[in-house]
Design a protein around this motif. Structure first.
Motif, PDB file in Angstrom:
ATOM      1  N   THR A   2      40.962  37.883  24.415  1.00 18.63           N
ATOM      2  CA  THR A   2      39.777  37.733  25.254  1.00 18.63           C
ATOM      3  C   THR A   2      40.148  38.008  26.709  1.00 18.63           C
ATOM      4  O   THR A   2      41.333  37.957  27.079  1.00 18.63           O
ATOM      5  CB  THR A   2      39.200  36.311  25.157  1.00 18.63           C
ATOM      6  OG1 THR A   2      40.138  35.399  25.765  1.00 18.63           O
ATOM      7  CG2 THR A   2      38.921  35.911  23.713  1.00 18.63           C
ATOM      8  N   PRO A   3      39.161  38.267  27.561  1.00 22.16           N
ATOM      9  CA  PRO A   3      39.457  38.447  28.989  1.00 22.16           C
ATOM     10  C   PRO A   3      40.157  37.223  29.588  1.00 22.16           C
ATOM     11  O   PRO A   3      41.101  37.372  30.375  1.00 22.16           O
ATOM     12  CB  PRO A   3      38.077  38.672  29.607  1.00 22.16           C
ATOM     13  CG  PRO A   3      37.272  39.258  28.507  1.00 22.16           C
ATOM     14  CD  PRO A   3      37.760  38.574  27.260  1.00 22.16           C
ATOM     15  N   ASP A   4      39.716  36.014  29.213  1.00 18.85           N
ATOM     16  CA  ASP A   4      40.349  34.805  29.747  1.00 18.85           C
ATOM     17  C   ASP A   4      41.816  34.722  29.351  1.00 18.85           C
ATOM     18  O   ASP A   4      42.662  34.314  30.153  1.00 18.85           O
ATOM     19  CB  ASP A   4      39.611  33.553  29.271  1.00 18.85           C
ATOM     20  CG  ASP A   4      38.288  33.347  29.977  1.00 18.85           C
ATOM     21  OD1 ASP A   4      38.084  33.934  31.065  1.00 18.85           O
ATOM     22  OD2 ASP A   4      37.438  32.596  29.443  1.00 18.85           O
ATOM     23  N   GLN A   5      42.126  35.120  28.122  1.00 20.29           N
ATOM     24  CA  GLN A   5      43.520  35.111  27.676  1.00 20.29           C
ATOM     25  C   GLN A   5      44.341  36.135  28.460  1.00 20.29           C
ATOM     26  O   GLN A   5      45.477  35.854  28.852  1.00 20.29           O
ATOM     27  CB  GLN A   5      43.609  35.406  26.178  1.00 20.29           C
ATOM     28  CG  GLN A   5      43.094  34.287  25.307  1.00 20.29           C
ATOM     29  CD  GLN A   5      42.992  34.704  23.845  1.00 20.29           C
ATOM     30  OE1 GLN A   5      42.630  35.844  23.542  1.00 20.29           O
ATOM     31  NE2 GLN A   5      43.301  33.777  22.949  1.00 20.29           N
ATOM     32  N   ALA A   6      43.779  37.313  28.690  1.00 25.79           N
ATOM     33  CA  ALA A   6      44.481  38.359  29.442  1.00 25.79           C
ATOM     34  C   ALA A   6      44.770  37.900  30.873  1.00 25.79           C
ATOM     35  O   ALA A   6      45.877  38.092  31.388  1.00 25.79           O
ATOM     36  CB  ALA A   6      43.669  39.649  29.450  1.00 25.79           C
ATOM     37  N   ILE A   7      43.784  37.278  31.501  1.00 23.33           N
ATOM     38  CA  ILE A   7      43.967  36.769  32.872  1.00 23.33           C
ATOM     39  C   ILE A   7      45.016  35.660  32.888  1.00 23.33           C
ATOM     40  O   ILE A   7      45.901  35.635  33.749  1.00 23.33           O
ATOM     41  CB  ILE A   7      42.630  36.285  33.465  1.00 23.33           C
ATOM     42  CG1 ILE A   7      41.680  37.473  33.649  1.00 23.33           C
ATOM     43  CG2 ILE A   7      42.853  35.557  34.797  1.00 23.33           C
ATOM     44  CD1 ILE A   7      40.242  37.073  33.954  1.00 23.33           C
ATOM     45  N   SER A   8      44.952  34.748  31.927  1.00 23.35           N
ATOM     46  CA  SER A   8      45.923  33.645  31.853  1.00 23.35           C
ATOM     47  C   SER A   8      47.344  34.161  31.674  1.00 23.35           C
ATOM     48  O   SER A   8      48.284  33.652  32.294  1.00 23.35           O
ATOM     49  CB  SER A   8      45.571  32.693  30.707  1.00 23.35           C
ATOM     50  OG  SER A   8      44.377  32.022  30.977  1.00 23.35           O
ATOM     51  N   MET A   9      47.508  35.179  30.817  1.00 21.27           N
ATOM     52  CA  MET A   9      48.834  35.761  30.611  1.00 21.27           C
ATOM     53  C   MET A   9      49.363  36.376  31.905  1.00 21.27           C
ATOM     54  O   MET A   9      50.527  36.180  32.269  1.00 21.27           O
ATOM     55  CB  MET A   9      48.775  36.816  29.506  1.00 21.27           C
ATOM     56  CG  MET A   9      48.631  36.244  28.119  1.00 21.27           C
ATOM     57  SD  MET A   9      48.383  37.506  26.843  1.00 21.27           S
ATOM     58  CE  MET A   9      49.770  38.576  27.089  1.00 21.27           C
ATOM     59  N   LEU A  10      48.505  37.131  32.600  1.00 19.13           N
ATOM     60  CA  LEU A  10      48.912  37.737  33.866  1.00 19.13           C
ATOM     61  C   LEU A  10      49.245  36.668  34.897  1.00 19.13           C
ATOM     62  O   LEU A  10      50.271  36.750  35.581  1.00 19.13           O
ATOM     63  CB  LEU A  10      47.818  38.672  34.397  1.00 19.13           C
ATOM     64  CG  LEU A  10      48.095  39.334  35.750  1.00 19.13           C
ATOM     65  CD1 LEU A  10      49.368  40.170  35.713  1.00 19.13           C
ATOM     66  CD2 LEU A  10      46.900  40.165  36.182  1.00 19.13           C
ATOM     67  N   ASP A  11      48.407  35.636  34.998  1.00 21.33           N
ATOM     68  CA  ASP A  11      48.655  34.553  35.955  1.00 21.33           C
ATOM     69  C   ASP A  11      49.996  33.864  35.699  1.00 21.33           C
ATOM     70  O   ASP A  11      50.730  33.552  36.642  1.00 21.33           O
ATOM     71  CB  ASP A  11      47.518  33.533  35.923  1.00 21.33           C
ATOM     72  CG  ASP A  11      46.235  34.050  36.542  1.00 21.33           C
ATOM     73  OD1 ASP A  11      46.267  35.077  37.251  1.00 21.33           O
ATOM     74  OD2 ASP A  11      45.179  33.417  36.316  1.00 21.33           O
ATOM     75  N   ARG A  12      50.327  33.628  34.432  1.00 20.54           N
ATOM     76  CA  ARG A  12      51.611  32.993  34.089  1.00 20.54           C
ATOM     77  C   ARG A  12      52.780  33.878  34.511  1.00 20.54           C
ATOM     78  O   ARG A  12      53.757  33.398  35.098  1.00 20.54           O
ATOM     79  CB  ARG A  12      51.702  32.709  32.588  1.00 20.54           C
ATOM     80  CG  ARG A  12      51.097  31.391  32.175  1.00 20.54           C
ATOM     81  CD  ARG A  12      51.474  30.994  30.753  1.00 20.54           C
ATOM     82  NE  ARG A  12      51.174  32.004  29.741  1.00 20.54           N
ATOM     83  CZ  ARG A  12      49.981  32.213  29.202  1.00 20.54           C
ATOM     84  NH1 ARG A  12      48.951  31.476  29.579  1.00 20.54           N
ATOM     85  NH2 ARG A  12      49.812  33.148  28.286  1.00 20.54           N
ATOM     86  N   GLN A  13      52.687  35.167  34.208  1.00 28.14           N
ATOM     87  CA  GLN A  13      53.769  36.084  34.569  1.00 28.14           C
ATOM     88  C   GLN A  13      53.917  36.210  36.088  1.00 28.14           C
ATOM     89  O   GLN A  13      55.039  36.243  36.607  1.00 28.14           O
ATOM     90  CB  GLN A  13      53.531  37.466  33.943  1.00 28.14           C
ATOM     91  CG  GLN A  13      53.714  37.479  32.449  1.00 28.14           C
ATOM     92  CD  GLN A  13      55.125  37.106  32.042  1.00 28.14           C
ATOM     93  OE1 GLN A  13      56.103  37.641  32.559  1.00 28.14           O
ATOM     94  NE2 GLN A  13      55.245  36.163  31.130  1.00 28.14           N
ATOM     95  N   LEU A  14      52.797  36.261  36.798  1.00 27.98           N
ATOM     96  CA  LEU A  14      52.862  36.328  38.259  1.00 27.98           C
ATOM     97  C   LEU A  14      53.470  35.059  38.838  1.00 27.98           C
ATOM     98  O   LEU A  14      54.276  35.123  39.770  1.00 27.98           O
ATOM     99  CB  LEU A  14      51.461  36.564  38.841  1.00 27.98           C
ATOM    100  CG  LEU A  14      50.896  37.973  38.655  1.00 27.98           C
ATOM    101  CD1 LEU A  14      49.422  38.002  39.053  1.00 27.98           C
ATOM    102  CD2 LEU A  14      51.691  38.992  39.441  1.00 27.98           C
TER     103      LEU A  14
END
Length: 108
Positions: A2-14
């Motif tokens: 989902t978009p929320d999952q994609a954003i969460s993954m990016l936020d964690r990596q950042l």
């Protein structure tokens, strides 16, 4: 995904591996946003037009940009204390019409 999952993954990596940069709408610090970003060099096969290997690719999350808004042409990104102009319009990646990532090329 989902978009929320994609954003969460990016936020964690950042949060774990990104570096702090400042987004500016112009060449003034008024209203700038401090965010984490991935800052990478330009590969040889990405050189075209005015893009050179001394330019950088910057990736940021849409998280925390509600007040600042989306980065745009004419703005800048401060990387390692040096303001770098955004080249062209940033690439806005969406999933299901929701912004999940912003990619930019910066010069300077």
């Amino acid at each position: 995904m989902t978009p929320d999952q994609a954003i969460s993954m990016l936020d964690r990596q950042l949060a774990q591996h990104g570096q702090t940069v400042k987004l500016r709408k112009g060449n003034t610090a008024a209203g700038e946003a401090v965010v984490k970003a991935f800052v990478r060099g330009i590969a040889a096969d990405e050189i075209a037009g005015t893009i050179t290997q001394s330019d950088k690719k910057v990736t940021v999350s849409p998280t925390g940009l509600a007040t600042f808004g989306m980065p745009a042409a004419g703005g800048s990104v401060v990387v390692d204390g040096t303001p770098r102009a955004i080249v062209g319009s940033p690439e806005i990646l969406k999933m299901d019409d929701i912004i999940v990532r912003i990619n930019m090329v910066v010069k300077g």
